[in-house]
Design a protein around this motif. Structure first.
Motif, PDB file in Angstrom:
ATOM      1  N   ASN A  54      -4.293 -42.103  -7.806  1.00 38.32           N
ATOM      2  CA  ASN A  54      -3.376 -41.948  -9.082  1.00 38.32           C
ATOM      3  C   ASN A  54      -2.099 -42.727  -8.934  1.00 38.32           C
ATOM      4  O   ASN A  54      -1.635 -42.796  -8.203  1.00 38.32           O
ATOM      5  CB  ASN A  54      -2.943 -40.525  -9.146  1.00 38.32           C
ATOM      6  CG  ASN A  54      -4.287 -39.483  -9.409  1.00 38.32           C
ATOM      7  OD1 ASN A  54      -5.376 -39.835  -9.564  1.00 38.32           O
ATOM      8  ND2 ASN A  54      -3.925 -38.306  -9.568  1.00 38.32           N
ATOM      9  N   VAL A  55      -1.868 -43.333 -10.226  1.00 37.06           N
ATOM     10  CA  VAL A  55      -0.827 -44.244 -10.540  1.00 37.06           C
ATOM     11  C   VAL A  55       0.507 -43.395 -10.493  1.00 37.06           C
ATOM     12  O   VAL A  55       1.458 -44.010  -9.986  1.00 37.06           O
ATOM     13  CB  VAL A  55      -1.018 -45.023 -11.887  1.00 37.06           C
ATOM     14  CG1 VAL A  55      -0.830 -43.993 -13.070  1.00 37.06           C
ATOM     15  CG2 VAL A  55       0.075 -46.041 -11.955  1.00 37.06           C
ATOM     16  N   SER A  56       0.650 -42.141 -10.661  1.00 36.08           N
ATOM     17  CA  SER A  56       1.541 -41.289 -10.917  1.00 36.08           C
ATOM     18  C   SER A  56       2.059 -40.988  -9.714  1.00 36.08           C
ATOM     19  O   SER A  56       3.458 -40.439  -9.589  1.00 36.08           O
ATOM     20  CB  SER A  56       1.318 -39.990 -11.724  1.00 36.08           C
ATOM     21  OG  SER A  56       0.295 -39.286 -10.915  1.00 36.08           O
ATOM     22  N   LEU A  57       1.612 -41.133  -8.330  1.00 37.43           N
ATOM     23  CA  LEU A  57       2.015 -40.559  -7.043  1.00 37.43           C
ATOM     24  C   LEU A  57       3.420 -41.405  -6.615  1.00 37.43           C
ATOM     25  O   LEU A  57       3.539 -42.589  -6.737  1.00 37.43           O
ATOM     26  CB  LEU A  57       0.924 -40.840  -6.098  1.00 37.43           C
ATOM     27  CG  LEU A  57      -0.460 -39.953  -6.256  1.00 37.43           C
ATOM     28  CD1 LEU A  57      -1.377 -40.195  -5.251  1.00 37.43           C
ATOM     29  CD2 LEU A  57      -0.261 -38.661  -6.628  1.00 37.43           C
ATOM     30  N   ASN A  58       4.305 -40.666  -6.066  1.00 37.19           N
ATOM     31  CA  ASN A  58       5.649 -41.372  -5.396  1.00 37.19           C
ATOM     32  C   ASN A  58       4.990 -41.994  -4.123  1.00 37.19           C
ATOM     33  O   ASN A  58       3.717 -41.871  -3.657  1.00 37.19           O
ATOM     34  CB  ASN A  58       6.511 -40.456  -4.988  1.00 37.19           C
ATOM     35  CG  ASN A  58       6.149 -39.571  -3.893  1.00 37.19           C
ATOM     36  OD1 ASN A  58       5.874 -40.004  -2.825  1.00 37.19           O
ATOM     37  ND2 ASN A  58       6.589 -38.192  -3.887  1.00 37.19           N
ATOM     38  N   LYS A  59       5.546 -43.145  -3.736  1.00 34.21           N
ATOM     39  CA  LYS A  59       5.017 -43.816  -2.703  1.00 34.21           C
ATOM     40  C   LYS A  59       4.622 -43.225  -1.528  1.00 34.21           C
ATOM     41  O   LYS A  59       3.566 -43.865  -0.754  1.00 34.21           O
ATOM     42  CB  LYS A  59       6.084 -45.060  -2.368  1.00 34.21           C
ATOM     43  CG  LYS A  59       7.513 -44.515  -1.904  1.00 34.21           C
ATOM     44  CD  LYS A  59       8.424 -45.788  -1.817  1.00 34.21           C
ATOM     45  CE  LYS A  59       9.969 -45.445  -1.513  1.00 34.21           C
ATOM     46  NZ  LYS A  59      10.775 -46.435  -1.381  1.00 34.21           N
ATOM     47  N   TYR A  60       5.340 -42.353  -1.042  1.00 37.88           N
ATOM     48  CA  TYR A  60       4.857 -41.611   0.237  1.00 37.88           C
ATOM     49  C   TYR A  60       3.665 -40.694   0.016  1.00 37.88           C
ATOM     50  O   TYR A  60       2.519 -40.833   0.940  1.00 37.88           O
ATOM     51  CB  TYR A  60       5.929 -40.619   0.838  1.00 37.88           C
ATOM     52  CG  TYR A  60       7.322 -41.488   0.753  1.00 37.88           C
ATOM     53  CD1 TYR A  60       7.304 -42.372   1.725  1.00 37.88           C
ATOM     54  CD2 TYR A  60       8.278 -40.890  -0.056  1.00 37.88           C
ATOM     55  CE1 TYR A  60       8.557 -43.122   1.843  1.00 37.88           C
ATOM     56  CE2 TYR A  60       9.392 -41.835   0.222  1.00 37.88           C
ATOM     57  CZ  TYR A  60       9.679 -42.769   1.148  1.00 37.88           C
ATOM     58  OH  TYR A  60      10.947 -43.471   1.258  1.00 37.88           O
ATOM     59  N   ARG A  61       3.204 -40.281  -1.116  1.00 33.43           N
ATOM     60  CA  ARG A  61       2.006 -39.329  -1.329  1.00 33.43           C
ATOM     61  C   ARG A  61       1.160 -40.558  -1.531  1.00 33.43           C
ATOM     62  O   ARG A  61      -0.045 -40.328  -1.180  1.00 33.43           O
ATOM     63  CB  ARG A  61       2.312 -38.464  -2.486  1.00 33.43           C
ATOM     64  CG  ARG A  61       0.957 -37.535  -2.722  1.00 33.43           C
ATOM     65  CD  ARG A  61       1.167 -36.619  -3.620  1.00 33.43           C
ATOM     66  NE  ARG A  61       2.123 -35.471  -3.724  1.00 33.43           N
ATOM     67  CZ  ARG A  61       2.204 -34.347  -2.843  1.00 33.43           C
ATOM     68  NH1 ARG A  61       1.173 -34.230  -1.967  1.00 33.43           N
ATOM     69  NH2 ARG A  61       3.202 -33.645  -2.902  1.00 33.43           N
ATOM     70  N   PHE A  62       1.343 -41.644  -2.078  1.00 32.31           N
ATOM     71  CA  PHE A  62       0.430 -42.680  -2.407  1.00 32.31           C
ATOM     72  C   PHE A  62      -0.313 -43.124  -1.387  1.00 32.31           C
ATOM     73  O   PHE A  62      -1.315 -43.243  -1.077  1.00 32.31           O
ATOM     74  CB  PHE A  62       1.217 -44.018  -3.493  1.00 32.31           C
ATOM     75  CG  PHE A  62       0.203 -44.805  -3.891  1.00 32.31           C
ATOM     76  CD1 PHE A  62      -0.168 -44.810  -5.107  1.00 32.31           C
ATOM     77  CD2 PHE A  62      -0.304 -45.750  -2.854  1.00 32.31           C
ATOM     78  CE1 PHE A  62      -1.161 -45.823  -5.669  1.00 32.31           C
ATOM     79  CE2 PHE A  62      -1.396 -46.844  -3.642  1.00 32.31           C
ATOM     80  CZ  PHE A  62      -1.718 -46.733  -4.629  1.00 32.31           C
TER      81      PHE A  62
END
Length: 200
Positions: A54-62
């Motif tokens: 998902n594009v909406s994730l913050n960088k740590y969750r991404f």
């Protein structure tokens, strides 16, 4: 690919992720937000490996989501397609692939102990680990009107993403009993479920 990853990942994780993507011949697709999942892995009919995040994730969750999905690919390739998607082989693979990232150069110091604890026995979703999920959400873009179930007073009415209304009731061991207003059915909610408060 490197420029794209730099937009979505912690700076010190980009090189390692690029290696994982190339090594495993991953087609990475960054997609619009899906409510029910952060990412997924599919083997396409032509044998190619497709991972979506998902594009909406913050960088740590991404980062966690990307490595989670690559672990599916690696586990299926190594142990065969009959293994459970989130079984022992996947857990070992996810732990192994995540290990190089669990360091202060990549994650904020306050998240590291939560990550270390989570990766002793990783779950199908980091969202089921309430403490880690809440810590990661601190890095999300703040949406107005969003609350967590655990923050709401007992008896509050809240709305979830699909518009259904619930009333918060008692806490069980880890989750909260909530009654759907329209039907009277009882559902269990994770404490870190994001909801919109309607009435206290």
């Amino acid at each position: 690919m490197q420029e794209t990853l730099e937009k979505y990942l912690p700076e010190r994780a980009v090189g390692l992720c690029l290696e994982l993507i190339k090594e495993n011949d991953v087609n990475l697709k960054i997609v619009n937000q899906r409510v029910t999942r952060h990412g997924d892995y599919r083997r396409l009919p032509n044998g190619a490996h497709m991972i979506t995040v998902n594009v909406s994730l913050n960088k740590y969750r991404f980062l966690i989501t990307l490595v989670h999905e690559i672990a599916h690919l690696v586990a299926f390739e190594k142990y065969g397609k009959t293994i459970k998607p989130h079984g022992v082989q996947w857990k070992m693979t996810f732990q192994y692939l995540m290990l190089p990232f669990i360091r202060p150069e990549v994650f904020p110091t306050k998240i590291l102990p939560l990550l270390a604890n989570h990766f002793k026995n990783p779950k199908a979703s980091s969202d089921t680990d309430a403490r880690l999920s809440i810590a990661l959400k601190e890095f999300d873009k703040q949406e107005e009107g969003k609350n967590y179930v655990f923050q709401l007073p007992h008896g509050s009415i809240f709305r979830i993403y699909n518009g259904k209304l619930f009333q918060k009731k008692n806490k069980r061991v880890k989750r909260y009993e909530c009654i759907e207003v329209a039907t009277g059915k009882v559902y269990l909610f994770q404490p870190n479920a994001e909801v919109e408060l309607i009435k206290t």
